[in-house]
Design an enzyme around this catalytic site. Structure first.
Site: not given
Length: 230
Positions: A197, A83
């Site tokens: 992202c 992430t």
């Protein structure tokens, strides 16, 4: 072949993409029935997201450090945080283990530099777009200027990530919104746009726009495959 450690679950949607692409990368490189050696610690994203909202990054750091330490004990040779946003606590994670952490912004910065990009747009969560832990690393280590969407657009990008993509929801209207924002960044001088992202690749791909896109999942995975095969 080295064993890849993954701190995942943030969200599991993008962690599944990591797992698939890591195995595809190893198979492509080695052929036959080869697959990646992976140790995964998948955390509960609901808890992580609540701590993000409340600003309790110390507790989030402990969750990821504990995960990293368990991965190291299980025998991984290096670790990925799957992430972008949680790289806000990457330095704490790195200090908690003795195996290397393969930083997603470093992998991305190297790719941008290889492509000759000096000014890039960044899409991601509000934390990634508005704070310095990611942008400043690209500037300080790679000399790349980073620009982000305006305030209204940043909120839209952030909300679509958490309210749709992290839940596996992909909407045509949201894709159109993202493509408009990408075009606006290009007009503002961005030579490419980082999909900063790990869920954004579920919504937007390079086929959708002429603006060069840098998908951080793909870049991170390629870097990990290369490291695993050293």
């Amino acid at each position: 072949m080295k064993t890849i450690g993954i701190i995942g679950g943030m969200s599991w949607e993008s962690t599944a993409t990591y797992y698939k692409q890591l195995n595809q990368g190893i198979k492509q490189a080695k052929g036959g029935l080869h697959s990646a050696k992976v140790i995964l610690n998948s955390v509960d994203f609901a808890l992580v997201e609540a701590l993000q909202r409340s600003g309790d990054w110390q507790s989030n750091s402990k969750i990821l450090c504990d995960a990293a330490q368990s991965i190291e004990k299980a025998g991984a040779d290096f670790v990925l945080i799957a992430t972008n946003t949680m790289h806000k606590v990457a330095s704490q994670v790195e200090q908690s283990i003795s195996i290397p952490l393969l930083h997603i912004a470093d992998a991305t910065g190297k790719r941008l530099k290889q492509q000759g990009v000096t000014k890039v747009g960044l899409l991601g969560t509000a934390f990634t777009m508005e704070e310095d832990f990611y942008k400043q690393r690209l500037t300080d280590k790679f000399g790349i200027e980073v620009i982000v969407p305006n305030g209204v657009q940043r909120k839209l990008v952030h909300d679509i990530i958490y309210n749709e993509l992290c839940l596996g929801v992909v909407k045509k209207s949201s894709k159109e919104d993202y493509l408009t924002i990408i075009e606006d960044l290009a007009v503002a001088g961005a030579e490419g746009v980082i999909l900063g992202c790990t869920e954004i690749g579920l919504l937007v791909q390079q086929l959708d726009t002429e603006v060069p896109l840098f998908d951080t999942v793909q870049i991170h995975v390629e870097s990990a495959v290369s490291e695993a095969l050293k």
